[in-house]
Design a protein around this motif. Structure first.
Motif, PDB file in Angstrom:
ATOM      1  N   ILE A   1      -3.858  -2.445   0.481  1.00  0.00           N
ATOM      2  CA  ILE A   1      -4.677  -1.634   1.017  1.00  0.00           C
ATOM      3  C   ILE A   1      -4.987  -0.409  -0.121  1.00  0.00           C
ATOM      4  O   ILE A   1      -3.911   0.214  -0.619  1.00  0.00           O
ATOM      5  N   PRO A   2      -6.310  -0.108  -0.302  1.00  0.00           N
ATOM      6  CA  PRO A   2      -6.550   0.858  -1.269  1.00  0.00           C
ATOM      7  C   PRO A   2      -6.135   2.191  -0.702  1.00  0.00           C
ATOM      8  O   PRO A   2      -6.260   2.605   0.642  1.00  0.00           O
ATOM      9  N   PRO A   3      -5.638   3.380  -1.552  1.00  0.00           N
ATOM     10  CA  PRO A   3      -5.450   4.583  -1.260  1.00  0.00           C
ATOM     11  C   PRO A   3      -6.721   5.318  -0.940  1.00  0.00           C
ATOM     12  O   PRO A   3      -7.713   4.934  -1.353  1.00  0.00           O
ATOM     13  N   LEU A   4      -6.528   6.389   0.032  1.00  0.00           N
ATOM     14  CA  LEU A   4      -7.778   7.148   0.558  1.00  0.00           C
ATOM     15  C   LEU A   4      -8.459   7.834  -0.881  1.00  0.00           C
ATOM     16  O   LEU A   4      -9.505   7.805  -0.772  1.00  0.00           O
ATOM     17  N   ARG A   5      -7.822   7.979  -1.881  1.00  0.00           N
ATOM     18  CA  ARG A   5      -8.404   8.886  -2.866  1.00  0.00           C
ATOM     19  C   ARG A   5      -9.342   7.697  -3.755  1.00  0.00           C
ATOM     20  O   ARG A   5     -10.061   8.170  -4.459  1.00  0.00           O
ATOM     21  N   LYS A   6      -9.235   6.620  -3.635  1.00  0.00           N
ATOM     22  CA  LYS A   6     -10.009   5.476  -4.095  1.00  0.00           C
ATOM     23  C   LYS A   6     -11.303   5.149  -3.119  1.00  0.00           C
ATOM     24  O   LYS A   6     -11.890   4.224  -3.389  1.00  0.00           O
ATOM     25  N   ARG A   7     -11.449   5.933  -2.023  1.00  0.00           N
ATOM     26  CA  ARG A   7     -12.480   5.542  -1.188  1.00  0.00           C
ATOM     27  C   ARG A   7     -13.069   6.761  -0.446  1.00  0.00           C
ATOM     28  O   ARG A   7     -13.085   6.764   0.825  1.00  0.00           O
TER      29      ARG A   7
ATOM     30  N   ARG B   1      -2.384   9.183   6.810  1.00  0.00           N
ATOM     31  CA  ARG B   1      -1.396  10.110   7.635  1.00  0.00           C
ATOM     32  C   ARG B   1      -1.587  11.611   7.369  1.00  0.00           C
ATOM     33  O   ARG B   1      -1.664  12.482   8.225  1.00  0.00           O
ATOM     34  N   GLU B   2      -1.491  11.760   6.239  1.00  0.00           N
ATOM     35  CA  GLU B   2      -2.052  13.230   5.623  1.00  0.00           C
ATOM     36  C   GLU B   2      -3.213  13.769   6.305  1.00  0.00           C
ATOM     37  O   GLU B   2      -3.500  14.904   6.695  1.00  0.00           O
TER      38      GLU B   2
ATOM     39  N   LEU C   1       5.752 -13.935  10.562  1.00  0.00           N
ATOM     40  CA  LEU C   1       6.247 -12.709  10.038  1.00  0.00           C
ATOM     41  C   LEU C   1       5.238 -12.110   9.131  1.00  0.00           C
ATOM     42  O   LEU C   1       4.573 -12.838   8.641  1.00  0.00           O
ATOM     43  N   ILE C   2       5.038 -10.622   9.480  1.00  0.00           N
ATOM     44  CA  ILE C   2       4.311  -9.921   8.593  1.00  0.00           C
ATOM     45  C   ILE C   2       5.233  -9.041   7.933  1.00  0.00           C
ATOM     46  O   ILE C   2       5.964  -7.989   8.526  1.00  0.00           O
ATOM     47  N   ALA C   3       5.286  -8.691   6.545  1.00  0.00           N
ATOM     48  CA  ALA C   3       6.263  -7.773   5.912  1.00  0.00           C
ATOM     49  C   ALA C   3       5.166  -6.938   5.128  1.00  0.00           C
ATOM     50  O   ALA C   3       4.204  -7.050   5.065  1.00  0.00           O
ATOM     51  N   ALA C   4       5.704  -5.545   5.045  1.00  0.00           N
ATOM     52  CA  ALA C   4       4.932  -4.426   4.452  1.00  0.00           C
ATOM     53  C   ALA C   4       5.741  -3.808   3.539  1.00  0.00           C
ATOM     54  O   ALA C   4       7.231  -3.726   3.766  1.00  0.00           O
TER      55      ALA C   4
ATOM     56  N   GLY D   1       0.896  -1.159   0.005  1.00  0.00           N
ATOM     57  CA  GLY D   1      -0.040  -0.175   0.061  1.00  0.00           C
ATOM     58  C   GLY D   1       0.970   0.992   0.058  1.00  0.00           C
ATOM     59  O   GLY D   1       2.107   1.099   0.511  1.00  0.00           O
ATOM     60  N   GLU D   2       0.480   2.374  -0.463  1.00  0.00           N
ATOM     61  CA  GLU D   2       1.124   3.600  -0.396  1.00  0.00           C
ATOM     62  C   GLU D   2       1.508   4.119   1.005  1.00  0.00           C
ATOM     63  O   GLU D   2       0.871   3.554   1.828  1.00  0.00           O
ATOM     64  N   THR D   3       2.444   4.867   0.957  1.00  0.00           N
ATOM     65  CA  THR D   3       2.648   5.456   2.096  1.00  0.00           C
ATOM     66  C   THR D   3       1.589   6.181   2.920  1.00  0.00           C
ATOM     67  O   THR D   3       0.824   6.879   2.210  1.00  0.00           O
ATOM     68  N   GLY D   4       1.275   5.838   4.374  1.00  0.00           N
ATOM     69  CA  GLY D   4       0.029   6.626   5.097  1.00  0.00           C
ATOM     70  C   GLY D   4      -0.862   5.833   4.957  1.00  0.00           C
ATOM     71  O   GLY D   4      -2.110   6.530   5.541  1.00  0.00           O
ATOM     72  N   THR D   5      -1.136   4.878   4.348  1.00  0.00           N
ATOM     73  CA  THR D   5      -2.420   3.909   4.161  1.00  0.00           C
ATOM     74  C   THR D   5      -2.890   3.350   5.210  1.00  0.00           C
ATOM     75  O   THR D   5      -3.967   2.900   5.365  1.00  0.00           O
ATOM     76  N   GLY D   6      -1.908   2.924   6.360  1.00  0.00           N
ATOM     77  CA  GLY D   6      -2.367   2.109   7.501  1.00  0.00           C
ATOM     78  C   GLY D   6      -1.716   0.613   7.480  1.00  0.00           C
ATOM     79  O   GLY D   6      -2.513  -0.152   7.952  1.00  0.00           O
TER      80      GLY D   6
END
Length: 483
Positions: free
Chosen positions: A307-313, A352-353, A275-278, A167-172
């Protein structure tokens, strides 16, 4: 009694499941091929099916889709080996309710799963997933993709498989990792999170695996690494794409053998953590670019959750605003026009933003108002907004400062905060916008200082120019041209 279908080409496994399920009082039909399956679903209605993902004459996913089309109410459990777990992920997306790994470790798990699906159905599990997310303050909203993501994560959380979150930076991504940990059987054990990009390369190996006393300069005593600290819990490796190729080799060894050695040590230790990687970068592209090992990607990309970015939700933004305001008891409300501005913005920094924006707006409004209008929003949210109209503020200032009435000191504080926000933003900076901000600062500073001088001299321009150390002609230029 329920009718249960078993589709698997392993005769011994079919006998085992047949005996187990009949002993529980169910009627069982066994199929060892796709042809047997075709006949069975024409002759009988089934409440539950155990389906092998690999058959000699038919693709298991094709059988699943055929079954769901023919008997949509039939619950399906996919049976899979380690090498076909990624196919099991696809099966769940195609409508399977759960999956179990072969060989079976615990008969009681099969009995419990059978009871849950026949008596409760799949809905309670979905409800449990959303309920847990609510308890952990994971905002999901109405977006269908996010809802399916958390439901899928809940199902795989209970399996002992490695998970990759993209997922993009800041998506959670770390928020989702916490959710998976708390939904798993490891919830009572530690959750250890580490950002691979935030640790110096020469220290990353020591941080992950620990070191012995004297292993290197400064190693005054033995230290436990993150793998050891996690114990039987969960180790979350954020930004795993930032790890060096040398560290990737050692991570691969842990995943392949379940063993690791401390820096400077000789004793082999067993890894018990899940292990969970991101990563915010596409690791498949990183493999093509030679910055990430393909064999390591194969090991961590067992279950991939994106995780979808905020602009897509954006449909969730109104609810998200209310959720955050209530959670932090801010006592504010956003006008419909303000919400409209938020929905039109692209949100490159994602959640995050968004959170930082709410904090900033709350700070600006403190002691002034509880109603947030568009003019309280950062300029980047207002750049294309109709709400920038104001007769008293220069055009250049509109592009960098919310159009609210403020004295020069307020303007200066706001300008500095926006410049700091721009500097600290990890995304690409629009240099043209920065230059406009600097120009607007020049204009506003000149105007404020000149007006202050004119106020002291009661409008006497000549006297004001003398006090400022400039000519009367220069004063006129600044008043008339620098606007």
């Amino acid at each position: 009694m329920s009718n249960i279908l078993i589709v698997d080409d392993e005769i011994e496994l079919c006998h085992f499941l047949n005996y187990l399920l009949c002993d529980l009082g169910h009627a069982v039909t066994v199929c060892t091929s796709g042809e047997d399956f075709d006949r069975a679903i024409m002759e009988k209605e089934f409440e539950l099916a155990f389906l092998d993902i690999r058959l000699p004459d038919r693709n298991g996913l094709d059988i699943l889709q055929h079954l769901k089309q023919r008997q949509p109410l039939c619950k399906v459990v996919v049976m899979t080996g380690y090498g076909t777990i990624k196919t099991a992920v696809s099966a769940i997306k195609f409508g399977a309710d759960d999956f179990i790994e072969k060989p079976f470790d615990n008969i009681e798990d099969i009995e419990l799963l059978t009871e849950q699906l026949l008596v409760k159905g799949s809905a309670p599990a979905d409800h449990e997933a959303l309920e847990l997310a609510s308890r952990l303050n994971c905002f999901i909203g109405k977006n269908e993709e996010m809802n399916q993501l958390y439901k899928l994560a809940y199902k795989f959380a209970k399996k002992n498989v490695t998970v990759l979150i993209e997922g993009e930076t800041g998506t959670g991504k770390e928020v989702l990792a916490h959710f998976i940990h708390h939904a798993s059987k490891r919830a009572g054990s530690p959750f250890i999170g580490v950002n691979c990009g935030a640790i110096q390369e020469n220290l990353l190996e020591s941080e992950l695996f620990g070191h012995t006393k004297g292993a290197f300069t400064g190693a005054a005593k033995e230290k436990k690494g993150y793998f050891e600290q996690a114990g039987k819990g969960t180790l979350f490796l954020d930004e795993i794409g930032e790890a060096s190729l040398a560290t990737q080799v050692k991570l691969l060894r842990v995943l392949e053998t379940g063993e690791f050695i401390k820096v400077g040590g000789e004793t082999i230790k067993k890894n018990q953590a899940r292990l969970i990687a991101a990563s915010h970068v596409n690791l498949e592209e990183a493999v093509e670019n030679g910055t990430f090992r393909e064999d390591l990607l194969y090991r961590i990309d067992v279950v991939k959750l994106t995780i979808p970015p905020l602009r897509k939700r954006v449909e969730d933004i109104p609810q998200l605003v209310d959720y955050y305001l209530k959670q932090h008891e801010l006592g504010l409300s956003f006008t419909p026009d303000t919400i409209e501005c938020l929905c039109k913005y692209n949100w490159p920094g994602n959640m995050r933003e968004f959170v930082n924006m709410i904090k900033r707006v709350a700070a600006l409004a403190e002691g002034e108002t509880a109603i947030i209008t568009p003019h309280y929003l950062p300029s980047k949210l207002m750049s294309n907004s109709k709400y920038l109209a104001s007769a008293n503020v220069p055009t250049a200032v509109h592009q960098s400062i919310p159009a609210i009435e403020m004295n020069f000191a307020d303007y200066l504080r706001e300008w500095c905060q926006q410049m700091i926000d721009t500097w600290e933003d990890d995304d690409v900076v629009d240099l043209h916008h920065v230059l406009q901000m600097i120009k607007s600062m020049e204009v506003e500073t000149l105007q404020a200082i000149i007006k202050k001088a004119l106020k002291r001299t009661v409008g006497d321009r000549k006297q004001a120019a003398e006090q400022l150390g400039i000519s009367l002609r220069t004063l006129r230029y600044y008043l008339n041209e620098k606007k």
